[in-house]
Design a protein around this motif. Sequence first.
Motif, mmCIF file in Angstrom:
data_model
loop_
_atom_site.group_PDB
_atom_site.id
_atom_site.type_symbol
_atom_site.label_atom_id
_atom_site.label_comp_id
_atom_site.label_asym_id
_atom_site.label_seq_id
_atom_site.Cartn_x
_atom_site.Cartn_y
_atom_site.Cartn_z
ATOM 1 N N ARG A 31 -3.286 9.919 3.768
ATOM 2 C CA ARG A 31 -2.375 8.304 4.582
ATOM 3 C C ARG A 31 -1.996 7.581 3.530
ATOM 4 N N GLU A 63 1.739 6.466 4.205
ATOM 5 C CA GLU A 63 1.630 5.994 5.115
ATOM 6 C C GLU A 63 1.234 4.379 5.137
ATOM 7 N N VAL A 105 3.685 2.797 3.194
ATOM 8 C CA VAL A 105 5.100 1.800 3.757
ATOM 9 C C VAL A 105 4.469 0.793 5.640
ATOM 10 N N ARG A 106 3.526 1.858 5.551
ATOM 11 C CA ARG A 106 3.067 0.089 6.729
ATOM 12 C C ARG A 106 2.711 -1.052 5.815
ATOM 13 N N LEU A 107 2.268 -1.455 4.633
ATOM 14 C CA LEU A 107 3.100 -2.477 3.826
ATOM 15 C C LEU A 107 4.273 -2.620 3.364
ATOM 16 N N ALA A 108 5.253 -2.497 2.980
ATOM 17 C CA ALA A 108 6.393 -2.315 3.526
ATOM 18 C C ALA A 108 6.269 -2.613 4.561
ATOM 19 N N LEU A 109 6.219 -2.756 5.279
ATOM 20 C CA LEU A 109 6.981 -3.350 6.638
ATOM 21 C C LEU A 109 5.713 -3.787 7.612
ATOM 22 N N GLY A 110 5.831 -4.359 6.612
ATOM 23 C CA GLY A 110 4.849 -5.554 6.489
ATOM 24 C C GLY A 110 3.411 -5.643 7.434
ATOM 25 N N ALA A 111 2.370 -4.640 7.039
ATOM 26 C CA ALA A 111 1.066 -4.544 7.393
ATOM 27 C C ALA A 111 -0.057 -5.323 6.595
ATOM 28 N N ARG A 112 -0.900 -6.514 7.198
ATOM 29 C CA ARG A 112 -1.550 -7.084 5.967
ATOM 30 C C ARG A 112 -2.827 -6.020 5.981
ATOM 31 N N PRO A 166 0.402 -0.698 -2.328
ATOM 32 C CA PRO A 166 2.036 -0.381 -1.883
ATOM 33 C C PRO A 166 2.955 0.678 -2.920
ATOM 34 N N VAL A 167 3.075 0.168 -3.934
ATOM 35 C CA VAL A 167 3.854 0.254 -4.923
ATOM 36 C C VAL A 167 3.629 0.762 -5.282
ATOM 37 N N LEU A 187 3.556 4.077 -2.432
ATOM 38 C CA LEU A 187 5.248 4.363 -1.916
ATOM 39 C C LEU A 187 5.512 5.518 -3.216
ATOM 40 N N HIS A 234 6.343 -6.117 -2.381
ATOM 41 C CA HIS A 234 5.338 -5.562 -2.545
ATOM 42 C C HIS A 234 4.067 -5.640 -4.110
ATOM 43 N N GLN A 273 7.525 -12.749 3.523
ATOM 44 C CA GLN A 273 8.341 -11.048 3.580
ATOM 45 C C GLN A 273 8.463 -10.333 4.623
ATOM 46 N N ARG A 274 7.266 -10.872 5.359
ATOM 47 C CA ARG A 274 7.429 -10.060 6.797
ATOM 48 C C ARG A 274 9.102 -10.865 7.840
ATOM 49 N N TYR A 303 3.414 -5.772 13.594
ATOM 50 C CA TYR A 303 2.370 -6.352 12.118
ATOM 51 C C TYR A 303 3.495 -8.005 12.132
#
Lengths: 802, 222
Positions: free
Chosen positions: A702, A705, A708-715, A791-792, A795, B56, B83-84, B112
């Motif tokens: 994963r 995945e 992606v979650r990090l890119a979507l703002g996950a910490r 994330p880089v 991804l 990122h 970023q968020r 998030y």
Amino acid sequence: MILRALRSLLRQPAAPAIAVITLALGLAISTALFTVARDVVLRPFPIREQDRVAAIWSHVPSRSVPHLEITYAEYELIRAQAKSLEDMAALSAANFDVVMNIPDPVQVRANFVTRTFYPLLGAHAQRGRLFIDAEHTPKSPNSMLISDRLWRTLFGSRNVIGKVIDVQGTQCTIVGVLPPDLNVPAFADVVFTMEPNFINASEADRNNSVLEGLARLKPGVTLATAQSEINTICARLESVNRDQYGGVRKKLIPFVNEVLGTTRPAMITLFVMSLLVLAIATFNVANIFVARAVTRQRDLAIRAALGATRSALLRETLAETTLVALFAAAIGFVVAQGAVLLLTRVAPETVPRIDQVHVSLTTYLFAAAASLVVALLCAGVASLRRGGWMSLREDIDRAHAAQRSRKLLAILAGVQLTVALVLLTSAALMMRSFASISSIDAGFSRERVLTAQLPLPGAPYSDAAVRRRFFATLLDRLRSAPGVSAAGATLIRPLELEVGWDWTYTAEGQTADTQVKNPLANLVAITPGYLEAMGIPLLRGRAFNDHDNEKSDKVMIVGRAFAMRHWGTIDVVGKRVKSGKLDSDKPWRTIVGVAGDVRYRGLMVDKLDVYHPYTQSPWTPQYVALRTTVSPRAAEATLRSIVKSMDPHVPVAAVRTTEDLVEAKIAQPRLNAWIIGVFAAVSMLLSIIGVYAVLNYAVRNRVGEMGVRLALGARGNDLLRLVLREAVFVASGASIAGAIASLFVTRVLAGFLYGVARVEPLTLLAVVVAIIAAALAGSVVPAIRASRIDPVVALRDGTSWR
Amino acid sequence: MPLIRTEKLTKTVPQGHGRLWLLRDVDMHVDEGEFVSIMGPSGAGKTTLLHILGMHDADWEGSFTIDGTKIESLSAKHRADLQRRTVGFVFQSYHLIDDLTVAENLDVPLRYRDVPKRERESIVADVLDRFRIVAKKDLYPSQLSGGQQQLVGIARAIVSNPRVILADEPTGNLHSDQAREIMELFRTLHRGGTTIVQVTHSEENAAYGDRVVRLHDGRVVR
């Protein structure tokens, strides 16, 4: 193919190495327990058709007497009349000690058997012969059989057939050596014929409950049928001798259960639990191979595209799992050998046939067979998951396949945790039970008390007065010896035997109706000084003294439970009790003291204790007890020296501190608790590894995945929680399944538990917490890895972490 | 003041005994409401630049500001917070989460951002409606075509109402009809005032934007 499999395993050796180690652990434990269970409980005894043989005991339901010996009269009657039996035999219900002079006195355990005993079993002598009919008559020469153990230890395996030995002053001839695993009579080293003692014996002796019956059922006859017929036959005895046989019933117990007792269910339970540990190890290996199959999916798909059939691919996986299993079997076998050695050393000697446990060809076969089954299962599971992946499409199919594999692995990890929870619950209950047993107050001091058996040889001590004089003199000398603060003697010491002297009595004021409900009391004949030496508290009145003799008024001391049962108080000094039933002509005995209760017949056996002065009892003391001011072991030399100076032919045998007596009783539950504890610890460890493997695999698959979650703002913490939540989810499911399974499994354990409920909510809760903690422990590393994913990079190629 | 500004932005990675330059002295800006395309040959540093703009990647030198905030002076935590608040990301391979439905995928960025559940449900419903994918809200990504997946990917990027959408070759995996639909969608968003930065190889796609920034060997080519 094997070489290719080896090369494939060595390319990424970490996972196969973990598989080998975990499987080796599982195989070692199950192989060791298999070996012990095989030799102790599974191997047939050297007797003919053992399933048709049963022990016959009495019991008295109306007086709550669960276990009573049968009489010689009953033996003769049942044998003559029972049509459901092919034959019947009898032996002494308990071994007794005799002194053999060869020429130094040696105390050995002896038993008597009837003429029908060995023919009924279909047993044969290892050397020499068994008894012949002529030896079962009153005027027969004194012949005896000896055990294999005695033959090896005392006679050095020399030819002893025809050798004449002085036994308690009587010359006896050894006519045969019994086979090593004929464990009947249990632990007896010498066996004599029984009939000479009973033919021409008094009615009282013939009606004395001292025997264990043994029956061979006719083919097709059930235990229930035989038991019913025997009870009908014995009812005739009840009608002519109500005093002796009123309310007495017979029960038949299968021979194997009788000989092995609780060892059989305990051993089988332990063996099954060891298989559960092996199952956990198997799930771990399956996990690893499923994960390998997924990571090698592209490689396998290419092979399939090039023409490899499914069976060819299965063979490749099977070659790898077989290699892992065989390596594990080799390591596991070595560890199992050590474990068997350890188990046979630490197991109490009361475990039947424990001395005959050995690693043999079937041990090898078990390890090999178990490992091959594991290999097949693992290859099967890994191939099962591969079924739908024979595609070179890398996107959607692959993602779905990985997702399905994650679910399968999560289920495997869940099953591991479920099994671990069952084992942990069992271990917790066994340990709590052991703690309960250990904390039982046996009723005597466990510090600075030394006890020993002094079996007086026959001829010089045939007169009771001589025996009493010997003990009186001995105790006088001991009391004045340095390091001894008190000394006494007793007919039986606590925790020595599960049987003893049962006393039928009538308390003053009882009617016939109330008297008949009296339980059998535990009778102990003691000398003055015994209670003090043993540290048994005197709660009321006085102890016996030298004025309590043959000519004085009959007196007795009762235990606290006896007083409470009959008078509801311990202030019972002056009350009177007599032997026998209400109409007995025996004299009343006056209670002069009340002592604390003592667990004479077992730590978990409650009896009502009564003490008679040895001078007012037909029974002579057999054991001495010394309270010492120094280490009790230091007093042993003093005891030996004084006894030797009085009579060098009197052996000082079975020297035990009171601590030893208690320890011997808790050895078995402690061993059970330890074994299950080790199983539980290993299963926890394997489960942690299992959860780690599953989540590590999940995180690896994963990474994209996670990126992606990090890119979507996950910490990072969000991803950490994501992985931990998965672990908690699996552990929660396992906890529910495990708790339900535990309810069934602990039902099996109920027979081994003492002072612990079968369902202990707090214990279960603690175990569930431990399982969730184990799952979290296994998930920590994968979770931290997930939280550190770049994330880089994730991804870009979806397979990397920092 | 531009929404995004970089000055002498430089990115290197170790290679052998020396360093490999991925970006060198990149000066660029993106104004609020602008639609900028970054173009260049493979290896020019387009995606690297986009990930730096998306915060990122924090391992670079030079200066980078968003709405006047100097990114290099922010702690990791504050950078993640910014970023968020600011960025929505669209990927070439869609990168929808396989075991979540369309609606659940849209919910992820809001979750998030600690948006309360009731509010999240309302926002997701709005976006589903806006993108006309209400009928597909309970489907899994595997049940959608590539174009539909990218539609969801863009919906997911805007669901948290970011200041700027960063799109990395958003039509790279789509055939031409689907690609046109997606670019029309970007155009619509742009006309609605959304700032967009896309990386693309396609001149046709770049034509949907206001301006092109060309990169070559890590440098901006004028």
